[in-house]
Design a protein around this motif. Structure first.
Motif, PDB file in Angstrom:
ATOM      1  N   VAL A 118       0.870  -1.183   0.000  1.00  0.00           N
ATOM      2  CA  VAL A 118       0.000   0.000   0.000  1.00  0.00           C
ATOM      3  C   VAL A 118       0.903   1.228   0.000  1.00  0.00           C
ATOM      4  N   GLU A 122      -2.677   5.600  -1.431  1.00  0.00           N
ATOM      5  CA  GLU A 122      -3.545   4.533  -1.916  1.00  0.00           C
ATOM      6  C   GLU A 122      -4.547   4.130  -0.840  1.00  0.00           C
ATOM      7  N   SER A 123      -5.724   3.744  -1.275  1.00  0.00           N
ATOM      8  CA  SER A 123      -6.734   3.272  -0.328  1.00  0.00           C
ATOM      9  C   SER A 123      -6.495   1.802  -0.032  1.00  0.00           C
ATOM     10  N   TRP A 124      -6.932   1.377   1.131  1.00  0.00           N
ATOM     11  CA  TRP A 124      -6.780  -0.026   1.532  1.00  0.00           C
ATOM     12  C   TRP A 124      -7.970  -0.431   2.378  1.00  0.00           C
TER      13      TRP A 124
END
Length: 300
Positions: A118, A122-124
């Motif tokens: 990640v 960035e989305s997670w």
């Protein structure tokens, strides 16, 4: 009494630097057996923090990375320094590759612990079940690392990933492999010997280290429980494949540590390949210090 050739060759005032850090500037207690073994070979050892002002690194016959454990906070500066050292072990290009755990990407095709990445921004989304480990790709000593049970601790895991991203750090997410709680982790230690070639020295067992979400580490590293272990044929085979994949070849290395853990099928998986500043556990295998001292003397 005459000395063996490898000992006799070092009676010329050779100086070796053990690279340390400002917080722990002296020879680490774990490395004292190696310093003592070198002294018996007529090699003077000096502990020098990597960022010591005015250090004359060219004055040393060999500069050995041992305990520069604060580099993770200033990796760019550390790599810039490493590139200027004339006789660095392990070599500066290996250090640059190995100090970011994204080197695991380069080992595709080998049995590596499954890893997600990640990047900052960035989305997670946390997995819905299971236990997972979150840590930064640049870290040492178990710092900034946590274990999370899903779904109960999903918010804590997401916060950990977000915290790393805000600091500009890449996060890595791996499944927590339950075998570490029973079988433990196996670390295979390889060192250079009198013939100048890298070979197996010994192996140790490390007990499980993570017991919950990241709560910080008091100091530069977490305390580990270490005991001697005989590696299995499967572990030796995986370690050999991993070392064969090191850029530039494994025989350039003065030392290496291959950390393995059983996967869900019981077969060994690579957790980390330690080529920069690994503990080598001389207290568990005292003869390892003698072998590595011979390897250093051979290089001199």
């Amino acid at each position: 009494m005459s000395l063996p050739p490898v000992h006799r060759a070092t009676r010329d005032g050779s100086r070796v630097a053990f690279v340390t850090c400002a917080e722990l500037p002296g020879v680490d207690h774990g490395d004292q057996p190696l310093a003592d073994a070198l002294a018996r070979r007529g090699v003077a050892v000096e502990a020098v923090p990597w960022d010591a002002p005015g250090a004359d690194w060219a004055a040393y016959s060999l500069v050995v990375l041992r305990s520069p454990w604060d580099y993770t906070d200033r990796r760019d500066a550390f790599l810039a320094w490493a590139a200027t050292v004339p006789a660095l072990a392990n070599p500066a290009d290996v250090v640059a590759w190995n100090t970011d755990k994204q080197y695991l990407r380069d080992l595709a095709g080998l049995p590596v612990v499954d890893t997600g990445w990640v990047a900052p921004g960035e989305s997670w989304t946390a997995p819905g079940t299971g236990e997972w480990v979150v840590k930064p790709t640049v870290s040492a000593g178990g710092r900034d690392t946590g274990r999370y049970a899903m779904p109960a601790e999903a918010a804590l895991a997401a916060a950990h990933v977000e915290r790393l991203g805000r600091a500009g750090r890449v996060a890595m997410v791996q499944p927590y492999l339950a075998a570490v709680d029973t079988v433990g982790e196996t670390a295979l230690v390889f060192t250079s010997g009198a013939d100048g070639r890298l070979g197996l020295s010994h192996a140790i067992r490390k007990d499980a280290l993570l017991d919950g979400p990241d709560a910080g580490v008091d100091g530069l590293y977490r305390t580990e429980r270490i005991t001697a272990r005989e590696p299995s044929d499967a572990e030796l085979a995986v370690a050999g494949r991993v070392l064969a994949a090191v850029p530039g070849g494994a025989d350039r290395l003065l030392y290496a540590r291959v950390d393995l853990i059983p996967g869900p099928d019981g077969e060994p998986r690579l957790l980390e390949l330690e080529l920069t500043e690994p503990s080598l556990f001389f207290d568990v295998a005292p003869r390892c210090a003698e072998r590595l001292a011979d390897g250093i003397a051979a290089r001199l």
